[in-house]
Scaffold this motif. Structure first.
Motif, PDB file in Angstrom:
ATOM      1  N   ILE A  13      40.297  46.463  58.227  1.00 31.93           N
ATOM      2  CA  ILE A  13      40.295  45.137  58.855  1.00 31.93           C
ATOM      3  C   ILE A  13      41.735  44.675  58.955  1.00 31.93           C
ATOM      4  O   ILE A  13      42.477  44.716  57.970  1.00 31.93           O
ATOM      5  CB  ILE A  13      39.462  44.135  58.032  1.00 31.93           C
ATOM      6  CG1 ILE A  13      38.008  44.598  57.980  1.00 31.93           C
ATOM      7  CG2 ILE A  13      39.572  42.728  58.623  1.00 31.93           C
ATOM      8  CD1 ILE A  13      37.115  43.763  57.100  1.00 31.93           C
ATOM      9  N   THR A  14      42.128  44.254  60.147  1.00 36.09           N
ATOM     10  CA  THR A  14      43.504  43.800  60.335  1.00 36.09           C
ATOM     11  C   THR A  14      43.712  42.426  59.717  1.00 36.09           C
ATOM     12  O   THR A  14      42.803  41.605  59.659  1.00 36.09           O
ATOM     13  CB  THR A  14      43.875  43.728  61.825  1.00 36.09           C
ATOM     14  OG1 THR A  14      42.989  42.848  62.486  1.00 36.09           O
ATOM     15  CG2 THR A  14      43.822  45.092  62.477  1.00 36.09           C
ATOM     16  N   ASP A  15      44.939  42.208  59.265  1.00 38.21           N
ATOM     17  CA  ASP A  15      45.291  40.871  58.790  1.00 38.21           C
ATOM     18  C   ASP A  15      45.887  40.099  59.966  1.00 38.21           C
ATOM     19  O   ASP A  15      45.884  40.582  61.105  1.00 38.21           O
ATOM     20  CB  ASP A  15      46.244  40.944  57.590  1.00 38.21           C
ATOM     21  CG  ASP A  15      47.602  41.548  57.897  1.00 38.21           C
ATOM     22  OD1 ASP A  15      47.984  41.653  59.093  1.00 38.21           O
ATOM     23  OD2 ASP A  15      48.308  41.923  56.937  1.00 38.21           O
ATOM     24  N   SER A  16      46.427  38.926  59.705  1.00 35.64           N
ATOM     25  CA  SER A  16      46.933  38.078  60.787  1.00 35.64           C
ATOM     26  C   SER A  16      48.153  38.673  61.496  1.00 35.64           C
ATOM     27  O   SER A  16      48.483  38.260  62.603  1.00 35.64           O
ATOM     28  CB  SER A  16      47.264  36.683  60.253  1.00 35.64           C
ATOM     29  OG  SER A  16      48.281  36.774  59.275  1.00 35.64           O
ATOM     30  N   THR A  17      48.802  39.650  60.876  1.00 39.96           N
ATOM     31  CA  THR A  17      49.956  40.289  61.503  1.00 39.96           C
ATOM     32  C   THR A  17      49.589  41.600  62.187  1.00 39.96           C
ATOM     33  O   THR A  17      50.457  42.264  62.757  1.00 39.96           O
ATOM     34  CB  THR A  17      51.068  40.571  60.472  1.00 39.96           C
ATOM     35  OG1 THR A  17      50.604  41.556  59.534  1.00 39.96           O
ATOM     36  CG2 THR A  17      51.483  39.303  59.744  1.00 39.96           C
ATOM     37  N   GLY A  18      48.315  42.003  62.097  1.00 39.31           N
ATOM     38  CA  GLY A  18      47.874  43.250  62.709  1.00 39.31           C
ATOM     39  C   GLY A  18      47.928  44.454  61.788  1.00 39.31           C
ATOM     40  O   GLY A  18      47.588  45.551  62.176  1.00 39.31           O
ATOM     41  N   LYS A  19      48.349  44.255  60.545  1.00 44.76           N
ATOM     42  CA  LYS A  19      48.408  45.360  59.588  1.00 44.76           C
ATOM     43  C   LYS A  19      47.028  45.591  58.975  1.00 44.76           C
ATOM     44  O   LYS A  19      46.237  44.662  58.841  1.00 44.76           O
ATOM     45  CB  LYS A  19      49.427  45.077  58.498  1.00 44.76           C
ATOM     46  CG  LYS A  19      50.844  45.056  59.032  1.00 44.76           C
ATOM     47  CD  LYS A  19      51.853  44.866  57.941  1.00 44.76           C
ATOM     48  CE  LYS A  19      53.241  44.850  58.565  1.00 44.76           C
ATOM     49  NZ  LYS A  19      54.275  44.730  57.588  1.00 44.76           N
ATOM     50  N   PHE A  20      46.766  46.837  58.608  1.00 43.64           N
ATOM     51  CA  PHE A  20      45.473  47.178  58.026  1.00 43.64           C
ATOM     52  C   PHE A  20      45.613  48.384  57.111  1.00 43.64           C
ATOM     53  O   PHE A  20      46.579  49.143  57.190  1.00 43.64           O
ATOM     54  CB  PHE A  20      44.443  47.482  59.111  1.00 43.64           C
ATOM     55  CG  PHE A  20      44.843  48.621  60.017  1.00 43.64           C
ATOM     56  CD1 PHE A  20      44.428  49.911  59.756  1.00 43.64           C
ATOM     57  CD2 PHE A  20      45.637  48.385  61.131  1.00 43.64           C
ATOM     58  CE1 PHE A  20      44.805  50.961  60.585  1.00 43.64           C
ATOM     59  CE2 PHE A  20      46.014  49.429  61.965  1.00 43.64           C
ATOM     60  CZ  PHE A  20      45.596  50.721  61.691  1.00 43.64           C
ATOM     61  N   THR A  21      44.643  48.554  56.220  1.00 41.98           N
ATOM     62  CA  THR A  21      44.537  49.723  55.354  1.00 41.98           C
ATOM     63  C   THR A  21      43.148  50.296  55.554  1.00 41.98           C
ATOM     64  O   THR A  21      42.157  49.565  55.503  1.00 41.98           O
ATOM     65  CB  THR A  21      44.739  49.334  53.879  1.00 41.98           C
ATOM     66  OG1 THR A  21      46.044  48.766  53.737  1.00 41.98           O
ATOM     67  CG2 THR A  21      44.601  50.538  52.967  1.00 41.98           C
ATOM     68  N   MET A  22      43.078  51.591  55.801  1.00 37.13           N
ATOM     69  CA  MET A  22      41.798  52.242  56.024  1.00 37.13           C
ATOM     70  C   MET A  22      41.168  52.627  54.687  1.00 37.13           C
ATOM     71  O   MET A  22      41.872  52.982  53.739  1.00 37.13           O
ATOM     72  CB  MET A  22      41.969  53.501  56.875  1.00 37.13           C
ATOM     73  CG  MET A  22      42.584  53.250  58.237  1.00 37.13           C
ATOM     74  SD  MET A  22      41.708  52.051  59.268  1.00 37.13           S
ATOM     75  CE  MET A  22      40.168  52.887  59.555  1.00 37.13           C
ATOM     76  N   THR A  23      39.851  52.544  54.619  1.00 35.94           N
ATOM     77  CA  THR A  23      39.093  53.011  53.461  1.00 35.94           C
ATOM     78  C   THR A  23      37.955  53.888  53.963  1.00 35.94           C
ATOM     79  O   THR A  23      37.549  53.794  55.122  1.00 35.94           O
ATOM     80  CB  THR A  23      38.510  51.843  52.640  1.00 35.94           C
ATOM     81  OG1 THR A  23      37.620  51.092  53.457  1.00 35.94           O
ATOM     82  CG2 THR A  23      39.598  50.940  52.101  1.00 35.94           C
ATOM     83  N   MET A  24      37.454  54.718  53.075  1.00 35.13           N
ATOM     84  CA  MET A  24      36.351  55.607  53.430  1.00 35.13           C
ATOM     85  C   MET A  24      35.395  55.637  52.256  1.00 35.13           C
ATOM     86  O   MET A  24      35.822  55.826  51.112  1.00 35.13           O
ATOM     87  CB  MET A  24      36.887  57.008  53.731  1.00 35.13           C
ATOM     88  CG  MET A  24      35.848  58.001  54.190  1.00 35.13           C
ATOM     89  SD  MET A  24      36.610  59.580  54.661  1.00 35.13           S
ATOM     90  CE  MET A  24      36.827  59.309  56.410  1.00 35.13           C
ATOM     91  N   ARG A  25      34.120  55.427  52.535  1.00 40.72           N
ATOM     92  CA  ARG A  25      33.085  55.413  51.487  1.00 40.72           C
ATOM     93  C   ARG A  25      33.467  54.453  50.368  1.00 40.72           C
ATOM     94  O   ARG A  25      33.387  54.787  49.186  1.00 40.72           O
ATOM     95  CB  ARG A  25      32.854  56.812  50.934  1.00 40.72           C
ATOM     96  CG  ARG A  25      32.321  57.774  51.944  1.00 40.72           C
ATOM     97  CD  ARG A  25      31.956  59.071  51.281  1.00 40.72           C
ATOM     98  NE  ARG A  25      32.219  60.157  52.200  1.00 40.72           N
ATOM     99  CZ  ARG A  25      32.349  61.404  51.854  1.00 40.72           C
ATOM    100  NH1 ARG A  25      32.270  61.775  50.602  1.00 40.72           N
ATOM    101  NH2 ARG A  25      32.572  62.327  52.752  1.00 40.72           N
ATOM    102  N   ASP A  26      33.928  53.272  50.730  1.00 37.21           N
ATOM    103  CA  ASP A  26      34.297  52.211  49.791  1.00 37.21           C
ATOM    104  C   ASP A  26      35.432  52.585  48.848  1.00 37.21           C
ATOM    105  O   ASP A  26      35.573  51.994  47.788  1.00 37.21           O
ATOM    106  CB  ASP A  26      33.072  51.744  48.987  1.00 37.21           C
ATOM    107  CG  ASP A  26      32.022  51.116  49.870  1.00 37.21           C
ATOM    108  OD1 ASP A  26      32.398  50.419  50.831  1.00 37.21           O
ATOM    109  OD2 ASP A  26      30.826  51.338  49.612  1.00 37.21           O
ATOM    110  N   GLY A  27      36.232  53.587  49.209  1.00 38.15           N
ATOM    111  CA  GLY A  27      37.363  53.979  48.378  1.00 38.15           C
ATOM    112  C   GLY A  27      38.621  54.126  49.201  1.00 38.15           C
ATOM    113  O   GLY A  27      38.574  54.157  50.432  1.00 38.15           O
ATOM    114  N   PRO A  28      39.773  54.238  48.527  1.00 35.71           N
ATOM    115  CA  PRO A  28      41.049  54.304  49.241  1.00 35.71           C
ATOM    116  C   PRO A  28      41.371  55.668  49.837  1.00 35.71           C
ATOM    117  O   PRO A  28      42.282  55.783  50.655  1.00 35.71           O
ATOM    118  CB  PRO A  28      42.063  53.932  48.159  1.00 35.71           C
ATOM    119  CG  PRO A  28      41.418  54.415  46.891  1.00 35.71           C
ATOM    120  CD  PRO A  28      39.938  54.184  47.091  1.00 35.71           C
ATOM    121  N   ASP A  29      40.663  56.713  49.441  1.00 36.00           N
ATOM    122  CA  ASP A  29      40.978  58.054  49.929  1.00 36.00           C
ATOM    123  C   ASP A  29      40.308  58.306  51.276  1.00 36.00           C
ATOM    124  O   ASP A  29      39.094  58.183  51.426  1.00 36.00           O
ATOM    125  CB  ASP A  29      40.520  59.115  48.929  1.00 36.00           C
ATOM    126  CG  ASP A  29      41.279  59.028  47.619  1.00 36.00           C
ATOM    127  OD1 ASP A  29      42.463  58.642  47.647  1.00 36.00           O
ATOM    128  OD2 ASP A  29      40.689  59.332  46.566  1.00 36.00           O
TER     129      ASP A  29
END
Length: 93
Positions: A13-29
């Protein structure tokens, strides 16, 4: 994003600046490999809506060109490598 080999989705999900972090199966990997990318616009569609039409599209969805809504029509791809990855893109019609 959908991992091309496994079909497993990675989400962010992007933040107000357009940055995002991807997750897979509810985890960071996130699996290394090739992905097909789609971008779901903000807003919710009523549960009774079975088909998206110009009359039922929430106004916020117009911020994202329609082709990006579906991984089969976005034509956007990305290859995830081991380690940290940066993915920048520009939405176009």
């Amino acid at each position: 994003m959908l991992h091309k080999r496994t079909g497993i989705p990675a989400v962010g999900i992007t933040d107000s600046t357009g940055k995002f972090t991807m997750t897979m199966r509810d985890g960071p990997d996130v699996l290394v490999g090739d992905y097909v990318v789609n971008i779901r616009p903000p807003g919710e569609i009523d549960d009774d809506v079975l088909k998206i039409t110009p009359e039922t599209v929430p106004p916020e969805w117009n911020m994202v060109p329609r082709k990006y809504w579906n991984p089969m029509t976005s034509n956007e791809t990305y290859s995830v490598s081991s380690g940290s990855n940066v993915y920048e893109f520009t939405l176009s019609e």
